[in-house]
Design a protein around this motif. Structure first.
Motif, PDB file in Angstrom:
ATOM      1  N   SER A  87       0.824  -1.201   0.000  1.00  0.00           N
ATOM      2  CA  SER A  87       0.000   0.000   0.000  1.00  0.00           C
ATOM      3  C   SER A  87       0.863   1.258   0.000  1.00  0.00           C
ATOM      4  O   SER A  87       2.066   1.210   0.263  1.00  0.00           O
ATOM      5  CB  SER A  87      -0.927  -0.008   1.216  1.00  0.00           C
ATOM      6  OG  SER A  87      -0.184   0.163   2.412  1.00  0.00           O
ATOM      7  N   ILE A  88       0.223   2.376  -0.294  1.00  0.00           N
ATOM      8  CA  ILE A  88       0.881   3.672  -0.137  1.00  0.00           C
ATOM      9  C   ILE A  88      -0.217   4.709   0.090  1.00  0.00           C
ATOM     10  O   ILE A  88      -1.303   4.629  -0.486  1.00  0.00           O
ATOM     11  CB  ILE A  88       1.752   4.047  -1.369  1.00  0.00           C
ATOM     12  CG1 ILE A  88       2.548   5.327  -1.083  1.00  0.00           C
ATOM     13  CG2 ILE A  88       0.906   4.189  -2.624  1.00  0.00           C
ATOM     14  CD1 ILE A  88       3.563   5.215   0.025  1.00  0.00           C
ATOM     15  N   ARG A  89       0.063   5.656   0.943  1.00  0.00           N
ATOM     16  CA  ARG A  89      -0.923   6.686   1.236  1.00  0.00           C
ATOM     17  C   ARG A  89      -0.209   7.970   1.618  1.00  0.00           C
ATOM     18  O   ARG A  89       0.960   7.956   2.019  1.00  0.00           O
ATOM     19  CB  ARG A  89      -1.839   6.244   2.381  1.00  0.00           C
ATOM     20  CG  ARG A  89      -1.092   5.993   3.693  1.00  0.00           C
ATOM     21  CD  ARG A  89      -2.007   5.561   4.817  1.00  0.00           C
ATOM     22  NE  ARG A  89      -1.301   5.518   6.086  1.00  0.00           N
ATOM     23  CZ  ARG A  89      -1.888   5.470   7.277  1.00  0.00           C
ATOM     24  NH1 ARG A  89      -3.208   5.450   7.347  1.00  0.00           N
ATOM     25  NH2 ARG A  89      -1.182   5.435   8.389  1.00  0.00           N
ATOM     26  N   ILE A  90      -0.924   9.076   1.443  1.00  0.00           N
ATOM     27  CA  ILE A  90      -0.446  10.360   1.947  1.00  0.00           C
ATOM     28  C   ILE A  90      -1.086  10.593   3.307  1.00  0.00           C
ATOM     29  O   ILE A  90      -2.307  10.456   3.452  1.00  0.00           O
ATOM     30  CB  ILE A  90      -0.796  11.500   0.977  1.00  0.00           C
ATOM     31  CG1 ILE A  90       0.034  11.394  -0.305  1.00  0.00           C
ATOM     32  CG2 ILE A  90      -0.562  12.852   1.635  1.00  0.00           C
ATOM     33  CD1 ILE A  90      -0.271  12.460  -1.327  1.00  0.00           C
ATOM     34  N   VAL A  91      -0.279  10.908   4.286  1.00  0.00           N
ATOM     35  CA  VAL A  91      -0.792  11.219   5.622  1.00  0.00           C
ATOM     36  C   VAL A  91      -0.415  12.655   5.960  1.00  0.00           C
ATOM     37  O   VAL A  91       0.765  13.030   5.906  1.00  0.00           O
ATOM     38  CB  VAL A  91      -0.244  10.251   6.686  1.00  0.00           C
ATOM     39  CG1 VAL A  91      -0.790  10.614   8.062  1.00  0.00           C
ATOM     40  CG2 VAL A  91      -0.610   8.817   6.340  1.00  0.00           C
ATOM     41  N   ASP A 133       7.990   1.069 -10.691  1.00  0.00           N
ATOM     42  CA  ASP A 133       6.596   1.462 -10.939  1.00  0.00           C
ATOM     43  C   ASP A 133       5.982   2.088  -9.691  1.00  0.00           C
ATOM     44  O   ASP A 133       5.250   3.080  -9.771  1.00  0.00           O
ATOM     45  CB  ASP A 133       5.765   0.246 -11.375  1.00  0.00           C
ATOM     46  CG  ASP A 133       6.108  -0.217 -12.780  1.00  0.00           C
ATOM     47  OD1 ASP A 133       6.767   0.556 -13.511  1.00  0.00           O
ATOM     48  OD2 ASP A 133       5.737  -1.347 -13.144  1.00  0.00           O
ATOM     49  N   LYS A 134       6.269   1.516  -8.540  1.00  0.00           N
ATOM     50  CA  LYS A 134       5.758   2.064  -7.282  1.00  0.00           C
ATOM     51  C   LYS A 134       6.380   3.435  -7.016  1.00  0.00           C
ATOM     52  O   LYS A 134       5.688   4.361  -6.555  1.00  0.00           O
ATOM     53  CB  LYS A 134       6.087   1.100  -6.135  1.00  0.00           C
ATOM     54  CG  LYS A 134       5.590   1.533  -4.766  1.00  0.00           C
ATOM     55  CD  LYS A 134       4.069   1.548  -4.682  1.00  0.00           C
ATOM     56  CE  LYS A 134       3.588   1.594  -3.237  1.00  0.00           C
ATOM     57  NZ  LYS A 134       3.928   0.360  -2.500  1.00  0.00           N
ATOM     58  N   LEU A 135       7.663   3.581  -7.313  1.00  0.00           N
ATOM     59  CA  LEU A 135       8.319   4.865  -7.108  1.00  0.00           C
ATOM     60  C   LEU A 135       7.690   5.935  -7.990  1.00  0.00           C
ATOM     61  O   LEU A 135       7.510   7.082  -7.556  1.00  0.00           O
ATOM     62  CB  LEU A 135       9.818   4.754  -7.383  1.00  0.00           C
ATOM     63  CG  LEU A 135      10.635   6.023  -7.152  1.00  0.00           C
ATOM     64  CD1 LEU A 135      10.495   6.528  -5.717  1.00  0.00           C
ATOM     65  CD2 LEU A 135      12.105   5.791  -7.484  1.00  0.00           C
ATOM     66  N   GLN A 136       7.332   5.570  -9.215  1.00  0.00           N
ATOM     67  CA  GLN A 136       6.646   6.513 -10.096  1.00  0.00           C
ATOM     68  C   GLN A 136       5.328   6.971  -9.468  1.00  0.00           C
ATOM     69  O   GLN A 136       4.986   8.152  -9.485  1.00  0.00           O
ATOM     70  CB  GLN A 136       6.379   5.856 -11.450  1.00  0.00           C
ATOM     71  CG  GLN A 136       5.563   6.690 -12.422  1.00  0.00           C
ATOM     72  CD  GLN A 136       6.302   7.915 -12.910  1.00  0.00           C
ATOM     73  OE1 GLN A 136       7.509   7.881 -13.126  1.00  0.00           O
ATOM     74  NE2 GLN A 136       5.582   9.018 -13.081  1.00  0.00           N
ATOM     75  N   GLN A 137       4.598   6.038  -8.873  1.00  0.00           N
ATOM     76  CA  GLN A 137       3.338   6.365  -8.201  1.00  0.00           C
ATOM     77  C   GLN A 137       3.587   7.296  -7.023  1.00  0.00           C
ATOM     78  O   GLN A 137       2.828   8.254  -6.795  1.00  0.00           O
ATOM     79  CB  GLN A 137       2.652   5.085  -7.734  1.00  0.00           C
ATOM     80  CG  GLN A 137       1.321   5.322  -7.034  1.00  0.00           C
ATOM     81  CD  GLN A 137       0.735   4.053  -6.426  1.00  0.00           C
ATOM     82  OE1 GLN A 137       1.384   2.997  -6.403  1.00  0.00           O
ATOM     83  NE2 GLN A 137      -0.487   4.137  -5.933  1.00  0.00           N
ATOM     84  N   ILE A 138       4.639   7.028  -6.262  1.00  0.00           N
ATOM     85  CA  ILE A 138       4.979   7.852  -5.102  1.00  0.00           C
ATOM     86  C   ILE A 138       5.303   9.278  -5.540  1.00  0.00           C
ATOM     87  O   ILE A 138       4.859  10.252  -4.916  1.00  0.00           O
ATOM     88  CB  ILE A 138       6.158   7.222  -4.339  1.00  0.00           C
ATOM     89  CG1 ILE A 138       5.702   5.930  -3.655  1.00  0.00           C
ATOM     90  CG2 ILE A 138       6.758   8.198  -3.331  1.00  0.00           C
ATOM     91  CD1 ILE A 138       6.841   5.056  -3.181  1.00  0.00           C
ATOM     92  N   VAL A 139       6.056   9.408  -6.603  1.00  0.00           N
ATOM     93  CA  VAL A 139       6.403  10.731  -7.125  1.00  0.00           C
ATOM     94  C   VAL A 139       5.146  11.485  -7.544  1.00  0.00           C
ATOM     95  O   VAL A 139       4.967  12.671  -7.220  1.00  0.00           O
ATOM     96  CB  VAL A 139       7.389  10.600  -8.304  1.00  0.00           C
ATOM     97  CG1 VAL A 139       7.542  11.935  -9.043  1.00  0.00           C
ATOM     98  CG2 VAL A 139       8.751  10.115  -7.813  1.00  0.00           C
ATOM     99  N   GLU A 140       4.250  10.816  -8.235  1.00  0.00           N
ATOM    100  CA  GLU A 140       3.015  11.467  -8.687  1.00  0.00           C
ATOM    101  C   GLU A 140       2.143  11.892  -7.511  1.00  0.00           C
ATOM    102  O   GLU A 140       1.615  13.016  -7.498  1.00  0.00           O
ATOM    103  CB  GLU A 140       2.247  10.515  -9.612  1.00  0.00           C
ATOM    104  CG  GLU A 140       2.934  10.278 -10.949  1.00  0.00           C
ATOM    105  CD  GLU A 140       2.256   9.199 -11.782  1.00  0.00           C
ATOM    106  OE1 GLU A 140       1.270   8.593 -11.304  1.00  0.00           O
ATOM    107  OE2 GLU A 140       2.708   8.968 -12.916  1.00  0.00           O
ATOM    108  N   LEU A 141       1.993  11.022  -6.516  1.00  0.00           N
ATOM    109  CA  LEU A 141       1.185  11.365  -5.346  1.00  0.00           C
ATOM    110  C   LEU A 141       1.795  12.541  -4.575  1.00  0.00           C
ATOM    111  O   LEU A 141       1.075  13.425  -4.094  1.00  0.00           O
ATOM    112  CB  LEU A 141       1.054  10.156  -4.423  1.00  0.00           C
ATOM    113  CG  LEU A 141       0.131   9.030  -4.890  1.00  0.00           C
ATOM    114  CD1 LEU A 141       0.258   7.828  -3.963  1.00  0.00           C
ATOM    115  CD2 LEU A 141      -1.321   9.506  -4.939  1.00  0.00           C
TER     116      LEU A 141
END
Length: 295
Positions: free
Chosen positions: A27-31, A65-73
Motif C-alpha cells: 500500500s501507499i498513502r499520503i498522511v 513502478d511504485k516509485l513513479q506512483q509515489i512521485v506522482e502522489l
C-alpha cells in the motif's frame, strides 16, 4: 466443533499473514500531519513539507513502478518543500531485487516543489557506496545536504490570508548517525540566526545532540518498527532508544526551549518484507505558526 475452530484459526492466520506480507507493504498513502514548532513565525504559517523516507527501492512491492506512483502522489499534494530522508537502496531484504540508485534518481528528478527538493543519505546508501548514491541524486538536480545548510526563500499562499507571505528559514541536512560524520556544528556553520531552522537527517537517534536553536528535526530510518502489536508495542526498532523515537512527533524539554522531532514511518521495508499496523506513508507536514496574531 474443534474442526470449525481450527478452520477459523487458519483463516484468521492466513488473513493476518496476507495483511502483513502483502496488503500493507504494497500500500501507499499520503498522511497529513499538523505541527506547531516552537517559535515558528507567522510569515511561514502553513508551510507544507513532503517527507519521503526509506524508499528502499527494490524491496518487495517497491519497484520503479511504485516509485513513479509515489512521485506522482507527492506532486499532487503540492508541497512547498520536499525532503528525501535517505535509504534509497536495499541490501538483503527477503524477496527484494536490487535497483540501481541511478534508476531511482531518474524518477525522483520528477519531484517538484517551489522551494526545492533536498536529500540526505541513509545507512543503506553508505553501505552500498555513498559517493555513487550522492552522484546519482545530485546529477538529477536534487541538492544533497550532508552536514550543510541552505537558506530557503519561498512564498506561502495561505487559505486564511489573501496576501501571500514571504517565508525564510534555514534548512540543515545532517549526515547519517550510524555511518556519516553527523557533524552538527559544521552543518550549522554560517546560518542566519535571525531565521527559524529546520533540520533533517536519516536516523533520529541524533536528536538528543541537536542544538536547541533548531526549531524542528525530521528523520526516518526506524520504519516505525514495521510491526506494531496492540498492547505489546513495536517488537523491533533499530534505535538505541527503543520506541522513544520510533514514529511520529516527539517533544523534549531543553535548557531554554522545547525541541521537537518528527519521525516518518517511511515507505519501503528492510530485512523482512513485513508491515503490520505501520502502513507506508508519504508524510506531509503542515507547519503552523506558534506566534500570536498581530492586532
Amino acid at each position: 466443533m474443534k474442526t470449525k475452530i481450527s478452520l477459523a484459526a487458519a483463516l484468521v492466520c492466513s488473513f493476518l499473514a496476507s495483511w502483513a506480507f502483502w496488503l500493507e507493504p504494497a500500500s501507499i498513502r499520503i498522511v497529513e500531519h499538523e505541527l506547531t514548532p516552537n517559535q515558528w513565525p507567522s510569515n511561514c504559517d502553513g508551510l507544507r513539507l513532503a517527507v519521503l523516507a526509506d524508499l528502499h527501492v527494490g524491496s518487495p512491492f517497491n519497484g520503479l513502478d511504485k516509485l513513479q506512483q509515489i512521485v506522482e502522489l507527492t506532486n499532487q499534494a503540492h508541497p512547498d518543500l520536499i525532503l528525501l530522508a535517505g535509504d534509497y537502496v536495499i541490501q538483503g531484504v527477503l524477496g527484494g531485487s536490487f535497483v540501481a540508485p541511478e534508476d531511482a534518481a531518474q524518477l525522483l528528478a520528477k519531484l517538484t516543489a517551489s522551494a526545492g527538493v533536498y536529500a540526505v543519505l541513509g545507512n543503506h546508501d553508505w553501505w552500498l557506496d555513498p559517493t555513487r548514491v550522492a552522484a546519482a541524486v545530485e546529477t538529477k538536480g536534487i541538492r544533497l545536504l550532508e552536514d550543510a545548510n541552505q537558506l530557503i526563500h519561498t512564498t506561502i499562499n495561505s487559505a486564511e490570508n489573501d496576501t501571500p507571505s514571504q517565508c525564510q528559514f534555514n534548512l540543515v541536512g545532517i549526515s547519517d548517525y550510524w555511518e556519516g560524520a553527523h557533524d552538527i556544528d559544521k552543518a550549522l556553520i554560517g546560518i542566519d540566526t535571525t531565521q527559524p531552522t529546520l533540520a533533517f537527517t536519516h536516523n533520529p537517534d541524533i536528536f538528543p545532540l541537536i542544538h536547541e536553536q533548531v526549531t524542528l528535526t525530521i528523520a526516518g530510518h526506524t520504519h516505525g518498527g514495521q510491526v506494531y502489536l496492540p498492547f505489546i508495542g513495536r517488537p523491533i526498532v533499530p534505535s538505541a532508544y527503543g520506541e522513544t523515537y520510533a514514529i511520529g512527533t516527539v517533544a523534549e524539554q531543553g535548557t531554554l526551549t522545547t525541541k521537537q522531532l518528527f519521525v516518518s514511518p517511511g515507505i519501503g521495508t528492510s530485512i523482512l518484507p513485513v508491515r503490520f499496523l505501520v502502513p507506508p506513508e508519504i508524510s506531509v507536514l503542515t507547519l503552523l505558526s506558534s506566534a500570536p496574531d498581530t492586532p
